[in-house]
Write a protein that holds these residues in place. Structure first.
Motif, short mmCIF file in Angstrom:
data_model
loop_
_atom_site.label_atom_id
_atom_site.label_comp_id
_atom_site.label_asym_id
_atom_site.label_seq_id
_atom_site.Cartn_x
_atom_site.Cartn_y
_atom_site.Cartn_z
N ARG A 19 38.37 30.65 35.12
CA ARG A 19 39.82 30.56 35.32
C ARG A 19 40.58 31.24 34.18
O ARG A 19 41.56 31.94 34.39
CB ARG A 19 40.27 29.11 35.42
CG ARG A 19 39.76 28.42 36.63
CD ARG A 19 40.85 28.27 37.63
NE ARG A 19 40.31 27.47 38.72
CZ ARG A 19 40.67 27.62 39.96
NH1 ARG A 19 41.57 28.51 40.26
NH2 ARG A 19 40.15 26.89 40.91
N MET A 20 40.13 31.00 32.95
CA MET A 20 40.80 31.61 31.79
C MET A 20 40.68 33.13 31.84
O MET A 20 41.65 33.85 31.58
CB MET A 20 40.21 31.06 30.49
CG MET A 20 40.41 29.56 30.30
SD MET A 20 42.14 29.06 30.19
CE MET A 20 42.58 29.79 28.64
N MET A 21 39.50 33.64 32.18
CA MET A 21 39.32 35.09 32.29
C MET A 21 40.19 35.65 33.42
O MET A 21 40.80 36.71 33.28
CB MET A 21 37.85 35.44 32.53
CG MET A 21 36.98 35.23 31.30
SD MET A 21 37.46 36.28 29.91
CE MET A 21 36.96 37.88 30.52
N ILE A 56 38.41 41.89 42.37
CA ILE A 56 39.52 41.61 41.47
C ILE A 56 40.20 40.31 41.90
O ILE A 56 40.52 39.45 41.07
CB ILE A 56 40.55 42.77 41.45
CG1 ILE A 56 39.89 44.11 41.11
CG2 ILE A 56 41.71 42.45 40.51
CD1 ILE A 56 39.25 44.19 39.76
N SER A 57 40.41 40.15 43.19
CA SER A 57 41.04 38.94 43.71
C SER A 57 40.21 37.69 43.38
O SER A 57 40.76 36.67 42.96
CB SER A 57 41.21 39.06 45.23
OG SER A 57 41.76 37.88 45.77
N ARG A 58 38.90 37.78 43.56
CA ARG A 58 38.03 36.64 43.25
C ARG A 58 38.09 36.29 41.78
O ARG A 58 38.16 35.12 41.41
CB ARG A 58 36.58 36.96 43.65
CG ARG A 58 36.34 36.93 45.14
CD ARG A 58 34.89 37.22 45.52
NE ARG A 58 33.95 36.46 44.72
CZ ARG A 58 32.90 36.98 44.08
NH1 ARG A 58 32.66 38.27 44.15
NH2 ARG A 58 32.10 36.22 43.39
N ILE A 59 38.08 37.30 40.93
CA ILE A 59 38.14 37.06 39.48
C ILE A 59 39.46 36.40 39.11
O ILE A 59 39.49 35.41 38.39
CB ILE A 59 37.93 38.38 38.70
CG1 ILE A 59 36.49 38.83 38.84
CG2 ILE A 59 38.33 38.21 37.24
CD1 ILE A 59 36.22 40.22 38.32
N GLU A 60 40.55 36.97 39.58
CA GLU A 60 41.87 36.42 39.25
C GLU A 60 42.05 35.01 39.80
O GLU A 60 42.82 34.23 39.26
CB GLU A 60 42.98 37.35 39.75
CG GLU A 60 43.05 38.63 38.97
CD GLU A 60 44.16 39.56 39.43
OE1 GLU A 60 44.87 39.23 40.40
OE2 GLU A 60 44.32 40.62 38.80
N GLY A 61 41.33 34.69 40.85
CA GLY A 61 41.38 33.35 41.44
C GLY A 61 40.47 32.35 40.73
O GLY A 61 40.44 31.18 41.09
N THR A 67 29.53 38.53 37.07
CA THR A 67 28.63 38.94 35.99
C THR A 67 29.41 39.43 34.77
O THR A 67 30.56 39.89 34.89
CB THR A 67 27.68 40.07 36.44
OG1 THR A 67 28.46 41.25 36.71
CG2 THR A 67 26.88 39.68 37.68
N SER A 68 28.76 39.35 33.64
CA SER A 68 29.39 39.84 32.41
C SER A 68 29.63 41.34 32.50
O SER A 68 30.60 41.86 31.94
CB SER A 68 28.54 39.50 31.19
OG SER A 68 27.25 40.06 31.30
N GLU A 69 28.76 42.06 33.20
CA GLU A 69 28.94 43.51 33.37
C GLU A 69 30.22 43.81 34.15
O GLU A 69 30.94 44.75 33.83
CB GLU A 69 27.74 44.13 34.08
CG GLU A 69 26.47 44.15 33.26
CD GLU A 69 25.70 42.81 33.30
OE1 GLU A 69 26.04 41.92 34.13
OE2 GLU A 69 24.77 42.66 32.50
N THR A 70 30.51 43.00 35.16
CA THR A 70 31.73 43.19 35.94
C THR A 70 32.96 42.93 35.09
O THR A 70 33.91 43.72 35.09
CB THR A 70 31.73 42.28 37.19
OG1 THR A 70 30.60 42.61 38.00
CG2 THR A 70 33.00 42.45 38.00
N TYR A 71 32.94 41.82 34.34
CA TYR A 71 34.05 41.55 33.42
C TYR A 71 34.21 42.71 32.45
O TYR A 71 35.32 43.17 32.19
CB TYR A 71 33.81 40.27 32.62
CG TYR A 71 34.09 38.99 33.36
CD1 TYR A 71 35.32 38.73 33.96
CD2 TYR A 71 33.12 37.99 33.44
CE1 TYR A 71 35.58 37.54 34.62
CE2 TYR A 71 33.36 36.79 34.10
CZ TYR A 71 34.60 36.58 34.69
OH TYR A 71 34.85 35.39 35.33
N ASP A 72 33.11 43.19 31.88
CA ASP A 72 33.16 44.27 30.89
C ASP A 72 33.82 45.52 31.46
O ASP A 72 34.68 46.12 30.81
CB ASP A 72 31.76 44.58 30.38
CG ASP A 72 31.77 45.64 29.31
OD1 ASP A 72 32.43 45.42 28.27
OD2 ASP A 72 31.12 46.69 29.50
#
Length: 108
Positions: A19-21, A56-61, A67-72
């Protein structure tokens, strides 16, 4: 929010890593004036790796399992070089995320 935080597990979920990310990535994307689709396109163009708007939508949600690679890849495109996560003591669950721009004068 106090009422929600009194429900078991809610406070932990609100202040979870994912959530924070998600909130940090959302805030930076909005700051840059990008849509989710535009960010996904930039990630794909700049990294050569496929990226879809739905990720992007899943991450923001705040979805888990990213994965850390996706965040990176996303953070690099957003110009977020360093991410600092500070978690409070277990008694007071909470966290803050701050970032430093990739380069002081670099624009994404």
């Amino acid at each position: 929010m106090e009422l929600l935080e009194s429900v078991p597990g809610v406070k932990e979920a609100v202040y979870s890593f994912s959530r924070m990310m998600g909130r940090a990535i959302f805030a930076r994307r909005i700051e840059l004036g990008l849509t989710q689709k535009e960010l996904a396109q930039r990630v794909q163009e700049e990294t050569g790796q496929p990226m879809h708007q739905s990720v992007i939508s899943r991450i923001e949600g705040g979805s888990t399992g990213i994965t850390s690679e996706t965040y990176d890849r996303i953070l690099r495109v957003l110009g977020m070089k360093d991410i600092e996560i500070i978690f409070d003591t277990p008694k007071e669950i909470g966290a803050t995320i701050s970032s430093l721009p990739y380069a002081a004068n670099e624009h994404v």
